[in-house]
Enzyme design. Structure first.
Site, short mmCIF file in Angstrom:
data_model
loop_
_atom_site.label_atom_id
_atom_site.label_comp_id
_atom_site.label_asym_id
_atom_site.label_seq_id
_atom_site.Cartn_x
_atom_site.Cartn_y
_atom_site.Cartn_z
N ASP A 27 0.82 -1.22 0.00
CA ASP A 27 0.00 0.00 0.00
C ASP A 27 0.85 1.26 0.00
O ASP A 27 2.05 1.21 0.24
CB ASP A 27 -0.95 -0.01 1.21
CG ASP A 27 -0.31 -0.57 2.47
OD1 ASP A 27 0.93 -0.51 2.58
OD2 ASP A 27 -1.03 -1.06 3.35
N ASP B 220 -7.34 -2.93 14.24
CA ASP B 220 -8.72 -3.27 13.86
C ASP B 220 -8.78 -4.53 12.99
O ASP B 220 -9.80 -4.83 12.38
CB ASP B 220 -9.40 -2.08 13.16
CG ASP B 220 -8.70 -1.67 11.86
OD1 ASP B 220 -7.75 -2.38 11.43
OD2 ASP B 220 -9.10 -0.66 11.25
N HIS C 258 -6.98 -5.21 10.32
CA HIS C 258 -6.75 -5.07 8.87
C HIS C 258 -5.45 -5.71 8.42
O HIS C 258 -4.49 -5.78 9.18
CB HIS C 258 -6.83 -3.60 8.42
CG HIS C 258 -5.70 -2.72 8.91
ND1 HIS C 258 -5.91 -1.41 9.30
CD2 HIS C 258 -4.37 -2.93 9.04
CE1 HIS C 258 -4.74 -0.87 9.64
NE2 HIS C 258 -3.80 -1.77 9.50
N GLU D 242 -9.66 -2.18 5.64
CA GLU D 242 -10.32 -1.83 6.90
C GLU D 242 -11.61 -2.64 7.06
O GLU D 242 -12.10 -3.22 6.08
CB GLU D 242 -10.64 -0.34 6.91
CG GLU D 242 -9.42 0.57 6.74
CD GLU D 242 -8.51 0.63 7.98
OE1 GLU D 242 -8.36 -0.39 8.66
OE2 GLU D 242 -7.95 1.71 8.24
C1 F6R Z 1 1.48 -1.53 6.11
C2 F6R Z 1 0.27 -2.29 6.26
C3 F6R Z 1 -0.51 -2.34 7.54
C4 F6R Z 1 0.34 -2.68 8.76
C5 F6R Z 1 -0.51 -2.67 10.01
C6 F6R Z 1 0.29 -2.91 11.25
O1 F6R Z 1 2.00 -1.66 4.81
O2 F6R Z 1 -0.13 -2.85 5.32
O3 F6R Z 1 -1.53 -3.28 7.41
O4 F6R Z 1 0.93 -3.93 8.58
O5 F6R Z 1 -1.17 -1.45 10.13
O6 F6R Z 1 1.19 -1.86 11.45
P1 F6R Z 1 2.30 -1.92 12.58
O7 F6R Z 1 3.25 -2.98 12.16
O8 F6R Z 1 2.93 -0.55 12.56
O9 F6R Z 1 1.61 -2.23 13.85
#
Ligand code: F6R
Length: 258
Positions: free
Chosen positions: A67, A135, A137, A142
Site C-alpha cells: 500500500d 482493527d 486489517h 479496513e
Molecule cells: C502496512 C500495512 C498495515 C500494517 C498494520 C500494522 O503496509 O499494510 O496493514 O501492517 O497497520 O502496522 P504496525 O506494524 O505498525 O503495527
C-alpha cells in the site's frame, strides 16, 4: 495455517528473516510482497544483515508493497516509498526497476489496474509479508472490506489514522486515503507470512486466527489460504484458546524426519 509462537519480537524478526532468506535462496527471482509499519522493521534489519554478512542476493528479487498513502509525495518522509528506501532497499542489492509501490498520486482507478496487472505479469507473489492492524486489517483493508477486493482506493478508519499518527507531527497530517492491495489480491499470493508482536496485537490476532471469517477483520481471510504461516510472540498469542495445541504441533513437527 501454521501458527508459530516465539518468545519475543527479536525471535520473530530473526526467524521470519530465515523464512524469507530460504525463499530467496530457493528461488532467486522470488516475487516478494512487502509491508510497512513497525512490525517488519526487525525482519528488514535481519535481511540487511544476511545480505551484508552472508551475501543474501536480492539482485533478481522483485517486490510489491501492499500500500501507499494518497496525497504524499514520493519523497515525503512518511511515504511508504521513503520508508522502504530507508529501511530496506537502499541497504541491499535490489534493482530499482524491480521495486513496485502503488503510486498514491496517480489517477486512482488506472493506477490500481496497472498495479494488479503488474503483479500478474511478474508471475504472482511468491511470498507475502503481512502485519496486522489493531482493527484486524491486512494492508489497508479496513473493517467491511470485501474479502474478494482488489487493489483500490480505501478510506482509513479513525482508529488507523490514530495508530499511524505516531509517525507524523500532527494527527491532522495523517492521510485519510490509501491505495491498497485488496484481500483478494493478497489471497492470491502463493505463501503468506503474517507477523505480529505485543499486547496491542492480542485481540486482532485472536480474531484473525480463531474468530469467524469476516470482513470485519480482514486478516481472518487468511484462514482460507492453504499456505499461511502466522508468527506471533507470547504477548500477541496471549488470548489464543488453542495456544498449547499450536505449540504442541510446532514441537512435534520438529521431530518429523521427512
Ligand atoms: C502496512 C500495512 C498495515 C500494517 C498494520 C500494522 O503496509 O499494510 O496493514 O501492517 O497497520 O502496522 P504496525 O506494524 O505498525 O503495527
Amino acid at each position: 495455517m501454521e501458527i508459530i509462537i516465539k518468545s519475543d519480537y527479536s525471535e520473530i524478526s530473526s526467524d521470519s528473516a530465515m523464512i524469507v532468506a530460504n525463499q530467496i535462496k530457493t528461488k532467486p527471482n522470488t516475487v516478494l510482497g512487502l509491508a510497512t509499519g513497525s512490525t517488519p522493521l526487525g525482519l528488514y534489519k535481519e535481511l540487511i544483515q544476511l545480505h551484508l554478512n552472508e551475501g543474501l542476493d536480492f539482485s533478481n528479487v522483485i517486490t510489491f508493497n501492499l500500500d501507499e498513502y494518497v496525497g504524499l509525495s514520493n519523497d515525503h518522509p512518511q511515504s511508504y516509498n521513503v520508508f522502504m528506501r530507508d529501511n530496506l532497499f537502499s541497504k541491499i542489492n535490489i534493482k530499482k526497476e524491480n521495486i513496485h509501490i502503488p503510486n498514491g498520486n496517480a489517477p486512482h482507478d488506472k493506477e490500481c489496474e496497472r498495479y494488479e496487472s503488474l503483479i500478474i505479469r511478474s508471475g504472482g507473489i511468491d511470498l507475502q509479508i503481512l502485519g496486522i492492524g489493531s482493527d484486524g486489517h491486512i494492508a489497508f483493508n479496513e473493517p467491511s472490506s470485501s474479502l474478494g477486493s482488489r487493489t483500490r482506493l480505501k478510506t482509513l478508519t479513525q482508529e488507523t489514522v490514530k495508530d499511524n499518527a505516531r509517525f507524523f507531527d500532527n494527527i491532522s497530517d495523517v492521510p485519510r486515503f490509501a491505495i491498497t492491495m485488496g484481500v483478494g489480491t493478497i489471497m492470491e499470493a502463493k505463501k503468506i507470512l503474517l507477523i505480529a508482536s505485543g499486547v496491542s496485537k492480542t485481540t486482532p490476532i485472536r480474531k484473525a486466527i480463531e474468530g469467524p471469517i469476516s470482513s470485519m477483520c480482514s486478516a481472518s481471510a487468511i484462514q482460507m489460504h492453504p499456505k499461511t504461516i502466522v508468527m506471533v510472540d507470547e504477548a500477541a498469542a496471549k488470548d489464543l484458546k488453542e495456544k498449547d495445541y499450536y505449540k504442541w504441533v510446532y514441537n512435534n513437527k520438529k521431530t518429523l524426519k521427512n
